[in-house]
Design an enzyme around this catalytic site. Sequence first.
Site, mmCIF file in Angstrom:
data_model
loop_
_atom_site.group_PDB
_atom_site.id
_atom_site.type_symbol
_atom_site.label_atom_id
_atom_site.label_comp_id
_atom_site.label_asym_id
_atom_site.label_seq_id
_atom_site.Cartn_x
_atom_site.Cartn_y
_atom_site.Cartn_z
ATOM 1 N N CYS A 172 0.861 -1.178 0.000
ATOM 2 C CA CYS A 172 0.000 0.000 0.000
ATOM 3 C C CYS A 172 0.899 1.230 0.000
ATOM 4 O O CYS A 172 2.106 1.113 0.211
ATOM 5 C CB CYS A 172 -0.854 0.050 1.257
ATOM 6 S SG CYS A 172 -1.876 -1.399 1.497
ATOM 7 N N ARG A 212 1.566 1.495 -5.964
ATOM 8 C CA ARG A 212 1.646 0.578 -4.828
ATOM 9 C C ARG A 212 0.287 -0.050 -4.486
ATOM 10 O O ARG A 212 0.206 -0.929 -3.626
ATOM 11 C CB ARG A 212 2.174 1.302 -3.590
ATOM 12 C CG ARG A 212 3.547 1.908 -3.782
ATOM 13 C CD ARG A 212 4.026 2.559 -2.512
ATOM 14 N NE ARG A 212 4.230 1.602 -1.452
ATOM 15 C CZ ARG A 212 5.314 0.845 -1.303
ATOM 16 N NH1 ARG A 212 6.304 0.974 -2.143
ATOM 17 N NH2 ARG A 212 5.403 -0.018 -0.320
ATOM 18 N N TRP A 233 -3.824 -1.710 -1.345
ATOM 19 C CA TRP A 233 -3.760 -2.948 -2.126
ATOM 20 C C TRP A 233 -4.228 -4.015 -1.153
ATOM 21 O O TRP A 233 -3.499 -4.404 -0.245
ATOM 22 C CB TRP A 233 -2.328 -3.189 -2.594
ATOM 23 C CG TRP A 233 -2.180 -4.451 -3.381
ATOM 24 C CD1 TRP A 233 -1.691 -5.641 -2.928
ATOM 25 C CD2 TRP A 233 -2.529 -4.651 -4.736
ATOM 26 N NE1 TRP A 233 -1.716 -6.559 -3.943
ATOM 27 C CE2 TRP A 233 -2.223 -5.992 -5.054
ATOM 28 C CE3 TRP A 233 -3.076 -3.821 -5.719
ATOM 29 C CZ2 TRP A 233 -2.441 -6.519 -6.320
ATOM 30 C CZ3 TRP A 233 -3.291 -4.353 -6.971
ATOM 31 C CH2 TRP A 233 -2.976 -5.685 -7.262
ATOM 32 N N ASN A 245 0.877 -0.013 6.002
ATOM 33 C CA ASN A 245 1.275 -0.868 4.885
ATOM 34 C C ASN A 245 1.995 -2.067 5.484
ATOM 35 O O ASN A 245 2.896 -1.889 6.304
ATOM 36 C CB ASN A 245 2.208 -0.084 3.948
ATOM 37 C CG ASN A 245 2.875 -0.976 2.921
ATOM 38 O OD1 ASN A 245 2.291 -1.967 2.484
ATOM 39 N ND2 ASN A 245 4.090 -0.640 2.542
ATOM 40 N N GLY A 246 1.594 -3.276 5.086
ATOM 41 C CA GLY A 246 2.234 -4.484 5.623
ATOM 42 C C GLY A 246 1.173 -5.466 6.088
ATOM 43 O O GLY A 246 0.009 -5.352 5.704
ATOM 44 N N GLU A 273 7.744 -20.531 -20.071
ATOM 45 C CA GLU A 273 7.620 -19.162 -19.560
ATOM 46 C C GLU A 273 8.787 -18.296 -20.050
ATOM 47 O O GLU A 273 8.593 -17.133 -20.410
ATOM 48 C CB GLU A 273 7.538 -19.207 -18.021
ATOM 49 C CG GLU A 273 7.510 -17.868 -17.311
ATOM 50 C CD GLU A 273 6.382 -16.937 -17.721
ATOM 51 O OE1 GLU A 273 5.464 -17.339 -18.452
ATOM 52 O OE2 GLU A 273 6.449 -15.759 -17.318
ATOM 53 N N LYS A 300 8.481 -14.906 -22.425
ATOM 54 C CA LYS A 300 9.059 -13.602 -22.057
ATOM 55 C C LYS A 300 9.835 -13.015 -23.229
ATOM 56 O O LYS A 300 9.669 -11.852 -23.565
ATOM 57 C CB LYS A 300 10.007 -13.714 -20.854
ATOM 58 C CG LYS A 300 9.387 -13.988 -19.513
ATOM 59 C CD LYS A 300 8.639 -12.828 -18.907
ATOM 60 C CE LYS A 300 7.199 -12.828 -19.305
ATOM 61 N NZ LYS A 300 6.223 -13.490 -18.479
ATOM 62 N N GLU A 360 7.450 -12.013 -26.160
ATOM 63 C CA GLU A 360 6.511 -10.906 -26.000
ATOM 64 C C GLU A 360 7.176 -9.544 -25.835
ATOM 65 O O GLU A 360 6.586 -8.537 -26.191
ATOM 66 C CB GLU A 360 5.521 -11.164 -24.855
ATOM 67 C CG GLU A 360 6.123 -11.147 -23.482
ATOM 68 C CD GLU A 360 5.115 -11.415 -22.383
ATOM 69 O OE1 GLU A 360 3.936 -11.096 -22.543
ATOM 70 O OE2 GLU A 360 5.534 -11.938 -21.334
ATOM 71 N N HIS A 412 12.298 -35.284 -32.879
ATOM 72 C CA HIS A 412 11.067 -35.583 -33.634
ATOM 73 C C HIS A 412 10.669 -34.418 -34.539
ATOM 74 O O HIS A 412 9.501 -34.279 -34.876
ATOM 75 C CB HIS A 412 9.945 -35.933 -32.656
ATOM 76 C CG HIS A 412 10.255 -37.147 -31.829
ATOM 77 N ND1 HIS A 412 10.295 -38.417 -32.348
ATOM 78 C CD2 HIS A 412 10.603 -37.272 -30.521
ATOM 79 C CE1 HIS A 412 10.622 -39.278 -31.406
ATOM 80 N NE2 HIS A 412 10.824 -38.609 -30.277
ATOM 81 N N LYS A 450 -2.250 -5.498 -20.328
ATOM 82 C CA LYS A 450 -1.981 -6.161 -19.048
ATOM 83 C C LYS A 450 -3.137 -7.083 -18.656
ATOM 84 O O LYS A 450 -2.923 -8.172 -18.165
ATOM 85 C CB LYS A 450 -1.741 -5.094 -17.971
ATOM 86 C CG LYS A 450 -1.345 -5.651 -16.615
ATOM 87 C CD LYS A 450 0.074 -6.203 -16.629
ATOM 88 C CE LYS A 450 0.434 -6.963 -15.371
ATOM 89 N NZ LYS A 450 1.514 -7.923 -15.626
HETATM 90 C C1 F6R Z 1 2.709 -12.704 -20.045
HETATM 91 C C2 F6R Z 1 1.461 -12.215 -19.508
HETATM 92 C C3 F6R Z 1 0.184 -12.800 -20.003
HETATM 93 C C4 F6R Z 1 -0.753 -13.085 -18.816
HETATM 94 C C5 F6R Z 1 -2.135 -13.577 -19.301
HETATM 95 C C6 F6R Z 1 -3.039 -13.945 -18.153
HETATM 96 O O1 F6R Z 1 3.807 -12.061 -19.483
HETATM 97 O O2 F6R Z 1 1.457 -11.365 -18.655
HETATM 98 O O3 F6R Z 1 0.412 -13.945 -20.731
HETATM 99 O O4 F6R Z 1 -0.144 -14.036 -18.005
HETATM 100 O O5 F6R Z 1 -2.745 -12.597 -20.079
HETATM 101 O O6 F6R Z 1 -3.257 -12.893 -17.297
HETATM 102 P P1 F6R Z 1 -3.827 -13.113 -15.834
HETATM 103 O O7 F6R Z 1 -2.806 -13.852 -15.062
HETATM 104 O O8 F6R Z 1 -4.082 -11.724 -15.315
HETATM 105 O O9 F6R Z 1 -5.083 -13.916 -15.982
#
Ligand code: F6R
Length: 613
Positions: free
Chosen positions: A2, A32, A79, A105-106, A486, A490, A493, A509, A608
Amino acid sequence: MCGIIGLVGSSDKFPLKPGIMVYRGLLRLEYRGYDSAGVGSVTSKGVQILKGKGSIRELEKKLCLSCIDGAIVIGHTRWATHGAPSDTNAHPHTDCNNKIAVVHNGIIQNYQELRDILIGKGHIFRSETDTEVVPHLIEEIYRRLGDFYESFKRAISMLKGSYAIVVITSYEPDKLFFAKKDSPLIIGLGDGFNLVASDIPAILEYTRYVITLRDNWIGYVSSNKILIEDLADSRVVEWKKLVRTVEWSIEDAVKGGYPHFMMKEIHEQPRALKETLYGVQRDPAIVKAVELLARADNVYITGAGTSYHACYYYSILSSILAKRLVYSFIASEYSVYASTADKPDVLIVVSQSGETMDALKALRAFKEKGVSIIAVSNVVDSAIPRESDLAVYTRAGPEIGVAATKTFTTQTLVLSWLSIALGQGTGALTKSEAEYYRGWLKKSAEIVAKTISWNEALAMELADWMRKKRSVYYLSRGIGVPIAMEGALKLKEIAYIHAEAYPAGESKHGPIALVEEDFPVIFIVPEHRELEKALLGNIQEMKARGASIIGVAAESTSLSNYFDYWFKIPSSHWILTSISHILPQQLLAYYTSVKRGFNPDRPRNLAKTVTVE
Ligand code: F6R
């Protein structure tokens, strides 16, 4: 996580109205937390509070936070951890008589115990937060002592957990009281006024002179006085020597001095893991989740993107630790699995944001079949936890960078904890085996901090070579496969380089046809003797075709002679693979993106939170 700000001074000395200063400071702390906010000040009638659910800007329109009056004002942006975002759970929290207001916060670990005692003494609680025990506890002690600062100190010494706390009171209307342990807090020194805040951005518009408080420090500031004491030995701290001048611009400061949010969030992982561990160790939802999972016929787990990789990781852990087969699937493919799901089944839905439409659709389709739903999310009271039977939360704090980093490691921490609990609950693990695995998870923050410092320079150097590549393979076996996936996501993307991950045994294969001189192949090598042995053949196959081998492997690995480059992981245990081995891959993707001239915080075509199907 927070954000806190507090301000005290003489009315003629403030550069702007105190309410406006606090409001602007809160906007700078929005990174935050932003699910609810509030401000408080001291008036002749007690403390005045304006607070509610919603973003700071929404609340400004509704309540005019910046209009709050007074020469001593506190503010908070939340948060949620204990208690969903709501008007009553928003900070500041007050005592029964409305004379004491607290922002925090905490996490206060012993809040339930303190709350029960205080309720027994007649205190009336209005929220579900851990924070609310603080004003009531001070009030209770003040009734006996009649000395506010002494009561504040005694109350703080009774708290267990992490806290940055700022308090105002009509008993001493010219002082801002503060205490700090494990959560950040600074003092800002103005001319005729002083500030206290979680972070530099909140105060940078008003002063560049700051003192960074240390753990167990407690004290107060007024318009012209600062007192800091060390709670551990009651020593008065000589603060004048500790004042430093901040050279950052506001823009720098929001990112805490890091050039991008993604980098900041990579470095926040030790803290995020610690806080998530605090939460999960005490979360009654884990016990309930184990009950549901233990009696389920079939268990499914789903998510999208990075969250799906956490799901896949869980499915492997579950078969190893709980001897329980789990179907993991990509959320948008839910219809294949929902068609055979039935009432005694359980679906775990993993989503950082808690709002991803593909995951929400999967949840609803399974729910219609009578399946019980467990959510794993980072956002309290978001759609997915709200529509689930049970929610377990990661405590990574807000993630601003589009690429998931700290939310992935905290998701897999929670899921690892859950699989150990399930293993113990179903008898697949003995108590001491479960304790052994949990012991390793408790070391995750320490291992991650070391992994970052050992690998940052190599990631930066390697990015120079990687940035010219068109294609990269990420290979592993067993528990390492989702981590390879993963890593590939990264790079793809944020650096826009084609990256493909698959189980290393698949190489021969088909995919090996693409391999030529200096083709980058990243091998994720879990700290597991059998997997290492099996990976050796795959490394040799790739090397024989001229591939350049980048190993992500523990310092104890027997494969280091085969690596052209080696991301060295501190020796620990394979159960930490998702946490330790992903770190160098996050760093490599980040530096490759930057060296290719892109902004890793804003990858093209991505958002996001994906709230469309
Ligand atoms: C990759 C990334 C996306 C999310 C995906 C799901 O770095 O951020 O692939 O992981 O859109 O998002 P959430 O976890 O918010 O359902």
